[in-house]
Design an enzyme around this catalytic site. Sequence first.
Site, short mmCIF file in Angstrom:
data_model
loop_
_atom_site.label_atom_id
_atom_site.label_comp_id
_atom_site.label_asym_id
_atom_site.label_seq_id
_atom_site.Cartn_x
_atom_site.Cartn_y
_atom_site.Cartn_z
N PHE A 122 0.76 -1.07 0.03
CA PHE A 122 -0.02 -0.16 0.15
C PHE A 122 0.82 0.98 -0.18
O PHE A 122 2.31 0.83 0.26
CB PHE A 122 -0.70 -0.43 1.36
CG PHE A 122 -2.28 -0.21 0.82
CD1 PHE A 122 -2.56 -1.18 0.50
CD2 PHE A 122 -3.46 0.63 1.94
CE1 PHE A 122 -4.53 -1.76 -0.06
CE2 PHE A 122 -4.86 0.21 1.60
CZ PHE A 122 -5.15 -1.10 0.83
N GLN A 243 -9.41 14.34 5.79
CA GLN A 243 -8.77 13.51 4.46
C GLN A 243 -9.66 13.40 3.81
O GLN A 243 -10.46 12.72 3.72
CB GLN A 243 -7.63 11.73 5.00
CG GLN A 243 -7.36 11.50 3.68
CD GLN A 243 -6.16 10.43 4.43
OE1 GLN A 243 -7.43 9.05 4.67
NE2 GLN A 243 -5.31 10.36 4.64
N HIS A 245 -10.26 13.13 -0.33
CA HIS A 245 -9.61 11.97 -1.96
C HIS A 245 -10.28 13.27 -3.27
O HIS A 245 -11.64 13.47 -2.75
CB HIS A 245 -10.47 10.37 -1.78
CG HIS A 245 -9.83 9.69 -3.05
ND1 HIS A 245 -9.73 10.33 -4.07
CD2 HIS A 245 -9.28 8.78 -2.78
CE1 HIS A 245 -8.96 9.32 -4.40
NE2 HIS A 245 -8.43 8.32 -3.90
N LEU A 255 -15.58 7.31 -4.23
CA LEU A 255 -14.09 6.91 -4.84
C LEU A 255 -14.06 6.44 -5.88
O LEU A 255 -14.58 5.80 -6.05
CB LEU A 255 -13.02 6.47 -3.98
CG LEU A 255 -12.60 6.89 -2.39
CD1 LEU A 255 -11.79 6.11 -1.49
CD2 LEU A 255 -12.25 8.14 -2.70
N GLU A 258 -7.34 6.58 -7.14
CA GLU A 258 -6.43 7.21 -7.93
C GLU A 258 -5.01 6.01 -9.20
O GLU A 258 -5.16 6.15 -10.08
CB GLU A 258 -4.83 7.30 -6.79
CG GLU A 258 -4.42 8.58 -6.67
CD GLU A 258 -4.45 8.49 -4.90
OE1 GLU A 258 -4.70 7.31 -4.32
OE2 GLU A 258 -4.21 10.10 -4.47
N ARG A 289 -1.98 14.04 -3.99
CA ARG A 289 -3.67 14.41 -3.02
C ARG A 289 -3.90 15.79 -2.96
O ARG A 289 -5.07 16.10 -3.51
CB ARG A 289 -4.68 13.58 -2.29
CG ARG A 289 -4.68 12.01 -2.61
CD ARG A 289 -4.65 11.17 -1.75
NE ARG A 289 -5.03 9.79 -1.93
CZ ARG A 289 -5.54 8.93 -0.82
NH1 ARG A 289 -6.11 8.90 0.52
NH2 ARG A 289 -5.31 7.48 -0.98
N HIS A 356 -13.18 12.00 3.87
CA HIS A 356 -12.89 10.10 3.70
C HIS A 356 -12.71 10.03 5.14
O HIS A 356 -13.55 8.53 5.38
CB HIS A 356 -11.82 10.12 3.03
CG HIS A 356 -11.29 8.23 2.61
ND1 HIS A 356 -12.94 7.70 2.29
CD2 HIS A 356 -10.48 7.68 3.14
CE1 HIS A 356 -12.50 6.38 2.56
NE2 HIS A 356 -11.13 6.45 3.13
N ARG A 401 -3.60 9.53 8.08
CA ARG A 401 -3.64 8.14 8.54
C ARG A 401 -3.21 7.72 7.27
O ARG A 401 -2.88 8.18 5.87
CB ARG A 401 -5.29 8.00 8.29
CG ARG A 401 -5.15 6.61 8.42
CD ARG A 401 -6.87 6.44 8.84
NE ARG A 401 -7.67 6.77 7.66
CZ ARG A 401 -7.79 6.10 5.94
NH1 ARG A 401 -7.10 4.72 5.64
NH2 ARG A 401 -8.23 6.33 5.49
#
Lengths: 590, 84
Positions: A122, A243, A245, A255, A258, A289, A356, A401
Amino acid sequence: MTINSIQTRRFDTLIIGAGGGGLRAALQLAEADASVAVVSKVFPTRSHTVAAQGGMNAALANVLPDNWHWHMFDTVKGSDYLGDQDAIEYMCRAAPKVVYELEHFGVPFSRLDNGRIYQRPFGGQSQNFGGEQAARTCAAADRTGHAILHSLYQQNIRARTHFFDEYFAVDLLKDDEGNVLGAFVFDIHTGEEIIIEAKTTLIATGGAGQLFRTTTNALINTGDGMAMALRAGVPLQDMEFFQFHPTGIAGRGMLITEGARGEGGYLVNAMGERLMERYAPKAKDLASRDVVSRAIYTEVKEGRGCGPNKDHVMLKLDHLGEDVLQKRLPGIRQTCITFLGIDPAEQAIPVYPTAHYTMGGIPTDRYGQVVVPVKDTPEEPVNGLYAAGECACVSVHGANRLGGNSLLDILVFGRSAANHIIGYLKENRYHRPMNEASVEKAWQRLHRWDKTGEGESVERIRADLKKSMEDNCGVFRTQEVLDNGIKEVSAIAERLKEARISDHTGMFNTARVEALELENLMDVALATVYSASARTESRGAHSRIDYPERDDKNWMKHSLYSSEGRKLDYKPVRTKPMSVTSFPPRPRVY
Amino acid sequence: MMPASSDDSALRWRCRRGMLELDIILNEFLDKSYNTISDEQRCLLDQMLDYPDQLLFDLFLANIQSSDKGISELVTTIRQSLTA
């Protein structure tokens, strides 16, 4: 009904919220023979944890070399050095054990050919303190949250946890010394009010994504526990860090990963211009972002937005061809066909930044105890009160995060809070006498909505609040914008005092529930916009145009917003880990 | 729009789910098309609302198809109400 006729139920522990954090705590307590009540406004397996698809981080080293210390480094760096390093060390060390526990509870983690738990890479994960990419995320296919939630629910049924399904918690209850003794709740089905007396209370109500018009969060995420804490005199910590997106489906919120831009998708404005060429000439659509989010906001703000209301930009994927889309982005394609009735192989997708994750929340220590400043002590525990998960701020996420750390957070600290509660219960064996005034106050809050007559609708005020938060406390933050946000949200909060609902029945009065949820959102919105306006730096998700740099000298500290007087206070970041040396702040470069 | 009897409010509350996608699909269906479906389909909807969120998500996003003809038709009706 009068207050004296309200039924009282007694438990060792009351848990408000039945997502992963609440259920993990409940299980630990029930297995230790504590009597546990879980209050949830929806059926437990419909909690928002179910939407967490990605997985949870743990340094198992099943795919690539790894250890908890590297995981800790990545989390501290990801937090932009606002995370508390003792809590981060605790979480990263506990992660493997928590994953194996889940495995034993029945979570069907995806496997490698050798039978070990599969781990995927990730963003933000590294080996050897910033080196090569790590593979740290354990997943149950693309439905990890669902698998965890269902396993924990079944285990709780086995352990005889008492569930109050579809009950709404109005407010916390206290005694004369300020110890928290449970909550005032009502049954959404019947309207029946109940006092749940408990020696300990754990808030695990999740985040507050519904603050914003465009969000990935379900309708239930209305910051109920955070607002309850505020009304009980507990400040909220680091609420300016939310946060976003950059590419949510405009007007819907879901979402668009990306990966869509990674495959060659690009953003265009109303004139058909590739807008990112102006904002990030090198990285273009693959810029970070916050840069992409602000670019979209600016295009819309300056009148180059698309659609009849000029309120979004378009993400073009049609040039990639149907075969590529179907092979590499099938989920995106199906989402667009389902929700927009358009095939991205033929038409562009309307997008806008989407809210988010709530990094801030109820301040706790690593044992889940809610802590508040008292005189010169920055972190004095509130007796009997605990919090865990997205509603809490422990703080392991700091200003930003990392992917895969949210499921880990709820499980590690749900469990940790339960362990501390078990010790507390041994030393506090009897229920304390309730302060009648605190019951009266909660009752009044509920029955304020019995008022009839003229007044604005809850729906209208909620829509105005979400629009104002998106415009004034979203991805584009300057002093002027944020101060306007304080002005607008304060004015909307005044309007809410005179709002009315038309349904005054007792049974399934969802209008009343939505009114109470809006009150909660309003309190959390004020905390968010006041905290954001005060922080004159850019750090993690709090990105300011007028203060573009991180300012460690003045701002490496946690914000604490209190409802009373709408005051801000600050406390130091805990930079000293439990056993290793600190990671000092460095530029956050990937 | 559905009338707001307590039965209908109960139904709407059952449509509050853990995923935004399901909130949108189910609430738009209640607003736009619930009044047009048969009693038999209402019973099927009642049955479907007991499904886990992930299963509903997979049905509505056409990741899987129900082998039950009635459920399958109701899923199609609900999907159509989104873009109607």
